[in-house]
Motif scaffolding. Structure first.
Motif, mmCIF file in Angstrom:
data_model
loop_
_atom_site.group_PDB
_atom_site.id
_atom_site.type_symbol
_atom_site.label_atom_id
_atom_site.label_comp_id
_atom_site.label_asym_id
_atom_site.label_seq_id
_atom_site.Cartn_x
_atom_site.Cartn_y
_atom_site.Cartn_z
ATOM 1 N N ARG A 16 0.961 2.524 6.702
ATOM 2 C CA ARG A 16 0.673 2.797 8.067
ATOM 3 C C ARG A 16 0.472 4.186 8.325
ATOM 4 N NH1 ARG A 16 4.278 -0.389 11.341
ATOM 5 N NH2 ARG A 16 5.518 1.343 11.299
ATOM 6 N N ASP A 17 1.580 4.944 8.251
ATOM 7 C CA ASP A 17 1.891 6.323 8.727
ATOM 8 C C ASP A 17 1.253 7.410 7.659
ATOM 9 O OD1 ASP A 17 3.369 4.889 10.664
ATOM 10 O OD2 ASP A 17 5.549 5.526 9.630
ATOM 11 N N HIS A 18 1.254 7.239 6.422
ATOM 12 C CA HIS A 18 0.838 8.214 5.387
ATOM 13 C C HIS A 18 -0.225 7.825 4.500
ATOM 14 C CE1 HIS A 18 4.038 10.586 7.371
ATOM 15 N NE2 HIS A 18 4.856 9.606 6.811
ATOM 16 N N ALA A 46 -1.726 11.922 6.594
ATOM 17 C CA ALA A 46 -2.621 10.611 6.000
ATOM 18 C C ALA A 46 -3.702 11.425 4.944
ATOM 19 C CB ALA A 46 -3.249 9.993 6.935
ATOM 20 N N ASP A 47 -3.889 12.592 5.148
ATOM 21 C CA ASP A 47 -5.187 13.174 4.229
ATOM 22 C C ASP A 47 -4.281 13.203 2.793
ATOM 23 O OD1 ASP A 47 -7.036 13.317 6.181
ATOM 24 O OD2 ASP A 47 -6.492 15.128 6.901
ATOM 25 N N GLY A 80 -1.910 11.681 1.693
ATOM 26 C CA GLY A 80 -1.951 10.294 1.050
ATOM 27 C C GLY A 80 -3.075 9.757 0.356
ATOM 28 N N ASP A 81 -4.179 9.898 1.428
ATOM 29 C CA ASP A 81 -5.566 9.588 0.724
ATOM 30 C C ASP A 81 -5.779 10.394 -0.719
ATOM 31 O OD1 ASP A 81 -5.941 7.861 2.877
ATOM 32 O OD2 ASP A 81 -7.147 9.288 3.933
ATOM 33 N N ALA A 82 -5.484 11.766 -0.489
ATOM 34 C CA ALA A 82 -5.736 12.509 -2.122
ATOM 35 C C ALA A 82 -4.839 11.891 -2.849
ATOM 36 C CB ALA A 82 -5.558 13.909 -1.622
ATOM 37 N N LEU A 83 -3.582 11.460 -2.795
ATOM 38 C CA LEU A 83 -2.866 11.105 -3.877
ATOM 39 C C LEU A 83 -3.265 9.566 -4.345
ATOM 40 C CD1 LEU A 83 0.768 11.814 -2.790
ATOM 41 C CD2 LEU A 83 -0.293 12.875 -4.670
#
Length: 322
Positions: free
Chosen positions: A186-188, A292-293, A295-298
């Protein structure tokens, strides 16, 4: 090399003795005491001591060969019981954490679903109270009135006693461990199952040791619960076994909740503190707080992709069937 192997052998023998043999010997002694004392004189220690003296006077026990055979039999039986307790503890842990309860057989799945539904109702009610207390505190601050935060803190503690997040599993412990995944997603936008193996390799030895110790404490609590299960059948022959089983079960429940809390906090803290380092190690530009960006990249970088579907064009020289 020889010294290393000798030291390794000593450590394995120590762990074998501590984790398997000693608890197993204690259990075998309790079994023997249960069937010796029975329900008629369950706390008659003098009678038990007399029986031990009689057994020790047996000719087969007084010889060196008999003592070696008896000791070997006791150690083997204790090890077998210890292995059984650890296996049962792993099964209890799997059941309590209930990560895959949706795949359980139908009767157990329905029971788990009913439990999750009931816990969600309690959580929703407690969450509404927290919301009301926060609104009251907000109105008091807006009107510059003095406000006692005790009611809000108590409402939050009541909510956490149900579950740290909205329940998705039938037990508090399962939800406490699962709350790490829920919060990081939710957070990242981080998937713990994807990030954690890579992050684990970048952690310091101290961080890994602390996390591993907490995880071992959680497993040890369920082994203690397994011993409670093993002591329970002795109640049929010796009622004090019920007291022992109840004490072990109560202690196991407390230890499992404490260990789950510690383990979940350590994992969540490690992910929040060190995911930025992992991102930089993988070539992802990152500075400041975890976003969050990142997290999306990872996720795009670390998650395995499905194989491409190969589309085979029809051969124009092949006549159509029919």
């Amino acid at each position: 090399m020889g010294a290393f192997l000798a030291r390794l052998g000593e450590q394995l023998a120590e762990r074998w003795l501590t984790l398997l043999v000693l608890p197993g010997i204690l259990y075998l002694a309790m079994v023997r005491a249960a069937f010796t004392l029975g329900q008629t004189h369950p706390l008659d220690l003098s009678h038990l001591a007399h029986q031990v003296t009689v057994w020790a006077a047996e000719p087969a026990v007084r010889t060196a060969g008999g003592q070696v055979v008896l000791l070997a039999a006791i150690l083997a039986a204790a090890a077998v019981v210890g292995v059984a307790a650890r296996s049962l503890g792993a099964a209890i842990e799997h059941t309590v954490l209930a990560a895959d309860w949706n795949a359980w057989p139908a009767p157990f799945r329905r029971l788990a679903a009913a439990r999750v539904t009931a816990r969600r109702s309690h959580w929703d009610a407690a969450r509404l109270v927290v919301h009301q207390r926060r609104e009251e505190a907000g109105r008091a601050r807006a009107l510059r009135r003095r406000h006692d935060p005790t009611a809000l803190h108590e409402a939050r503690r009541a909510l956490d006693r149900v579950s740290p997040e909205r329940p998705e599993r039938p037990t508090w412990t399962g939800d406490r461990v699962n709350a790490v995944t829920v919060r990081l997603r939710r957070d990242h936008h981080l998937e713990t199952s994807v990030v954690w193996p890579h992050l684990w390799l970048t952690l310091s030895e101290t961080d890994r040791s602390e996390t591993s110790s907490a995880r071992q404490e959680l497993s040890a609590a369920y082994v203690l619960a397994a011993w409670a299960v093993l002591y329970a059948p002795l109640t049929a022959a010796w009622w004090p076994a019920a007291v022992i089983s109840l004490l072990l079960a109560t202690t196991a429940r407390h230890r499992s909740r404490v260990a789950a809390e510690a383990y979940a906090q350590l994992v969540e803290a490690a992910v929040r503190l060190h995911t930025g380092d992992l991102a930089r190690a993988l070539g992802i530009e990152h500075s400041g707080t975890l976003s969050a960006d990142i997290g999306d990249a990872l996720g795009d970088l670390l998650e395995s992709r499905l194989p491409e579907i190969e589309v085979v064009a029809p051969d124009p020289t092949t006549p159509p069937s029919g």
